[in-house]
Motif scaffolding. Structure first.
Motif, PDB file in Angstrom:
ATOM      1  N   LYS A   4       0.825  -1.206   0.000  1.00 34.88           N
ATOM      2  CA  LYS A   4       0.000   0.000   0.000  1.00 34.88           C
ATOM      3  C   LYS A   4       0.858   1.255   0.000  1.00 34.88           C
ATOM      4  O   LYS A   4       0.395   2.325  -0.332  1.00 34.88           O
ATOM      5  N   GLU A   5       2.119   1.128   0.397  1.00 35.58           N
ATOM      6  CA  GLU A   5       3.045   2.250   0.413  1.00 35.58           C
ATOM      7  C   GLU A   5       4.129   2.026  -0.624  1.00 35.58           C
ATOM      8  O   GLU A   5       4.526   0.894  -0.885  1.00 35.58           O
ATOM      9  N   ARG A   6       4.606   3.111  -1.191  1.00 35.16           N
ATOM     10  CA  ARG A   6       5.682   3.032  -2.171  1.00 35.16           C
ATOM     11  C   ARG A   6       6.994   3.341  -1.462  1.00 35.16           C
ATOM     12  O   ARG A   6       7.285   4.482  -1.138  1.00 35.16           O
ATOM     13  N   THR A   7       7.766   2.308  -1.187  1.00 36.84           N
ATOM     14  CA  THR A   7       9.096   2.491  -0.608  1.00 36.84           C
ATOM     15  C   THR A   7      10.111   2.159  -1.675  1.00 36.84           C
ATOM     16  O   THR A   7       9.890   1.253  -2.488  1.00 36.84           O
ATOM     17  N   GLU A   8      11.207   2.913  -1.694  1.00 31.90           N
ATOM     18  CA  GLU A   8      12.240   2.627  -2.676  1.00 31.90           C
ATOM     19  C   GLU A   8      13.583   3.134  -2.190  1.00 31.90           C
ATOM     20  O   GLU A   8      13.654   4.027  -1.357  1.00 31.90           O
ATOM     21  N   VAL A   9      14.623   2.540  -2.707  1.00 26.68           N
ATOM     22  CA  VAL A   9      15.984   2.971  -2.439  1.00 26.68           C
ATOM     23  C   VAL A   9      16.339   3.981  -3.517  1.00 26.68           C
ATOM     24  O   VAL A   9      16.154   3.721  -4.707  1.00 26.68           O
ATOM     25  N   ILE A  10      16.829   5.136  -3.092  1.00 23.02           N
ATOM     26  CA  ILE A  10      17.237   6.174  -4.035  1.00 23.02           C
ATOM     27  C   ILE A  10      18.724   6.417  -3.837  1.00 23.02           C
ATOM     28  O   ILE A  10      19.179   6.652  -2.713  1.00 23.02           O
ATOM     29  N   LEU A  11      19.492   6.326  -4.917  1.00 23.75           N
ATOM     30  CA  LEU A  11      20.922   6.590  -4.860  1.00 23.75           C
ATOM     31  C   LEU A  11      21.175   7.998  -5.374  1.00 23.75           C
ATOM     32  O   LEU A  11      20.758   8.355  -6.467  1.00 23.75           O
ATOM     33  N   GLN A  12      21.861   8.783  -4.556  1.00 28.21           N
ATOM     34  CA  GLN A  12      22.171  10.161  -4.903  1.00 28.21           C
ATOM     35  C   GLN A  12      23.642  10.438  -4.631  1.00 28.21           C
ATOM     36  O   GLN A  12      24.267   9.751  -3.828  1.00 28.21           O
ATOM     37  N   GLY A  13      24.161  11.458  -5.291  1.00 30.22           N
ATOM     38  CA  GLY A  13      25.522  11.910  -5.067  1.00 30.22           C
ATOM     39  C   GLY A  13      25.543  13.422  -5.042  1.00 30.22           C
ATOM     40  O   GLY A  13      24.619  14.079  -5.511  1.00 30.22           O
ATOM     41  N   THR A  14      26.629  13.969  -4.499  1.00 33.09           N
ATOM     42  CA  THR A  14      26.780  15.420  -4.460  1.00 33.09           C
ATOM     43  C   THR A  14      28.208  15.802  -4.831  1.00 33.09           C
ATOM     44  O   THR A  14      29.145  15.049  -4.569  1.00 33.09           O
ATOM     45  N   SER A  15      28.351  16.954  -5.434  1.00 35.49           N
ATOM     46  CA  SER A  15      29.673  17.492  -5.758  1.00 35.49           C
ATOM     47  C   SER A  15      30.188  18.390  -4.640  1.00 35.49           C
ATOM     48  O   SER A  15      31.300  18.894  -4.706  1.00 35.49           O
ATOM     49  N   SER A  16      29.383  18.579  -3.626  1.00 36.01           N
ATOM     50  CA  SER A  16      29.764  19.429  -2.501  1.00 36.01           C
ATOM     51  C   SER A  16      30.943  18.824  -1.751  1.00 36.01           C
ATOM     52  O   SER A  16      31.010  17.604  -1.560  1.00 36.01           O
ATOM     53  N   LEU A  17      31.855  19.675  -1.334  1.00 35.33           N
ATOM     54  CA  LEU A  17      32.993  19.190  -0.543  1.00 35.33           C
ATOM     55  C   LEU A  17      32.556  18.730   0.841  1.00 35.33           C
ATOM     56  O   LEU A  17      33.194  17.880   1.448  1.00 35.33           O
ATOM     57  N   ASP A  18      31.455  19.289   1.323  1.00 41.55           N
ATOM     58  CA  ASP A  18      30.897  18.889   2.614  1.00 41.55           C
ATOM     59  C   ASP A  18      29.475  18.383   2.395  1.00 41.55           C
ATOM     60  O   ASP A  18      28.544  19.172   2.270  1.00 41.55           O
ATOM     61  N   PRO A  19      29.292  17.068   2.340  1.00 42.90           N
ATOM     62  CA  PRO A  19      27.950  16.534   2.086  1.00 42.90           C
ATOM     63  C   PRO A  19      26.952  16.850   3.194  1.00 42.90           C
ATOM     64  O   PRO A  19      25.752  16.743   2.986  1.00 42.90           O
ATOM     65  N   HIS A  20      27.411  17.263   4.354  1.00 38.81           N
ATOM     66  CA  HIS A  20      26.517  17.598   5.465  1.00 38.81           C
ATOM     67  C   HIS A  20      26.064  19.054   5.414  1.00 38.81           C
ATOM     68  O   HIS A  20      25.198  19.452   6.193  1.00 38.81           O
ATOM     69  N   ASP A  21      26.660  19.825   4.523  1.00 40.69           N
ATOM     70  CA  ASP A  21      26.289  21.243   4.364  1.00 40.69           C
ATOM     71  C   ASP A  21      24.849  21.320   3.862  1.00 40.69           C
ATOM     72  O   ASP A  21      24.500  20.677   2.872  1.00 40.69           O
ATOM     73  N   PRO A  22      23.987  22.083   4.520  1.00 43.92           N
ATOM     74  CA  PRO A  22      22.584  22.186   4.087  1.00 43.92           C
ATOM     75  C   PRO A  22      22.425  22.713   2.658  1.00 43.92           C
ATOM     76  O   PRO A  22      21.406  22.468   2.019  1.00 43.92           O
ATOM     77  N   SER A  23      23.443  23.416   2.144  1.00 44.79           N
ATOM     78  CA  SER A  23      23.348  23.937   0.779  1.00 44.79           C
ATOM     79  C   SER A  23      23.860  22.939  -0.266  1.00 44.79           C
ATOM     80  O   SER A  23      23.842  23.236  -1.462  1.00 44.79           O
ATOM     81  N   ALA A  24      24.316  21.763   0.177  1.00 44.94           N
ATOM     82  CA  ALA A  24      24.798  20.741  -0.759  1.00 44.94           C
ATOM     83  C   ALA A  24      23.651  20.302  -1.667  1.00 44.94           C
ATOM     84  O   ALA A  24      22.533  20.069  -1.199  1.00 44.94           O
ATOM     85  N   VAL A  25      23.927  20.221  -2.950  1.00 42.52           N
ATOM     86  CA  VAL A  25      22.917  19.787  -3.921  1.00 42.52           C
ATOM     87  C   VAL A  25      23.122  18.300  -4.186  1.00 42.52           C
ATOM     88  O   VAL A  25      24.196  17.876  -4.615  1.00 42.52           O
ATOM     89  N   TRP A  26      22.091  17.524  -3.927  1.00 41.19           N
ATOM     90  CA  TRP A  26      22.135  16.080  -4.144  1.00 41.19           C
ATOM     91  C   TRP A  26      21.426  15.755  -5.448  1.00 41.19           C
ATOM     92  O   TRP A  26      20.326  16.223  -5.693  1.00 41.19           O
ATOM     93  N   GLU A  27      22.094  14.938  -6.289  1.00 37.28           N
ATOM     94  CA  GLU A  27      21.544  14.580  -7.591  1.00 37.28           C
ATOM     95  C   GLU A  27      21.313  13.071  -7.648  1.00 37.28           C
ATOM     96  O   GLU A  27      22.143  12.286  -7.207  1.00 37.28           O
ATOM     97  N   GLU A  28      20.183  12.693  -8.215  1.00 45.72           N
ATOM     98  CA  GLU A  28      19.747  11.293  -8.221  1.00 45.72           C
ATOM     99  C   GLU A  28      20.222  10.552  -9.474  1.00 45.72           C
ATOM    100  O   GLU A  28      20.183  11.081 -10.571  1.00 45.72           O
ATOM    101  N   TYR A  29      20.658   9.314  -9.259  1.00 43.05           N
ATOM    102  CA  TYR A  29      20.947   8.419 -10.375  1.00 43.05           C
ATOM    103  C   TYR A  29      19.620   7.807 -10.820  1.00 43.05           C
ATOM    104  O   TYR A  29      18.898   7.249 -10.001  1.00 43.05           O
ATOM    105  N   GLU A  30      19.300   7.934 -12.082  1.00 42.26           N
ATOM    106  CA  GLU A  30      18.054   7.358 -12.615  1.00 42.26           C
ATOM    107  C   GLU A  30      18.322   5.931 -13.093  1.00 42.26           C
ATOM    108  O   GLU A  30      19.320   5.680 -13.773  1.00 42.26           O
ATOM    109  N   PHE A  31      17.428   5.043 -12.763  1.00 39.45           N
ATOM    110  CA  PHE A  31      17.500   3.666 -13.246  1.00 39.45           C
ATOM    111  C   PHE A  31      16.665   3.542 -14.511  1.00 39.45           C
ATOM    112  O   PHE A  31      15.769   4.347 -14.758  1.00 39.45           O
ATOM    113  N   LYS A  32      16.935   2.529 -15.301  1.00 42.61           N
ATOM    114  CA  LYS A  32      16.227   2.372 -16.570  1.00 42.61           C
ATOM    115  C   LYS A  32      14.748   2.057 -16.382  1.00 42.61           C
ATOM    116  O   LYS A  32      13.911   2.564 -17.119  1.00 42.61           O
TER     117      LYS A  32
END
Length: 99
Positions: A4-32
């Motif tokens: 009944k719920e949609r759960t999924e694993v999402i893989l993301q990466g960031t180019s930010s030097l500090d991934p904990h920085d709130p301004s870090a932009v996270w980008e998602e890898y799209e699956f086929k």
């Protein structure tokens, strides 16, 4: 019914030097074929499944300890391994520094 719920694993990466920085932009890898963006047309490849996408669906119901291969997949994406990236629909870091 499956769930009944949609759960999924999402893989993301960031180019930010500090991934904990709130301004870090996270980008998602799209699956086929794994469900992702709700605006994307669903993949239809019956009667087969893309194996990685299928495994990702099941991984969402368990922990990463039960699916250690996800850690290896993430490492290969971080290393921008071409064979692994070929399994993805898109690489948000193509032509840029690795995440």
């Amino acid at each position: 019914s499956i769930t009944k719920e949609r759960t999924e694993v999402i893989l993301q990466g960031t180019s930010s030097l500090d991934p904990h920085d709130p301004s870090a932009v996270w980008e998602e890898y799209e699956f086929k074929c794994k469900p992702g963006a709700l605006s994307r047309r669903p993949c239809f490849i019956s009667p087969y499944h893309y194996r990685l996408d299928w495994l990702m669906w099941f991984a969402a119901f368990q922990t990463y300890e039960q699916n250690e291969w996800i850690i290896h997949l993430a490492g290969k994406l971080l290393a921008q391994e071409e064979e692994t990236l070929s399994l993805m629909a898109s690489d948000p870091f193509a032509g840029r520094e690795p995440p």
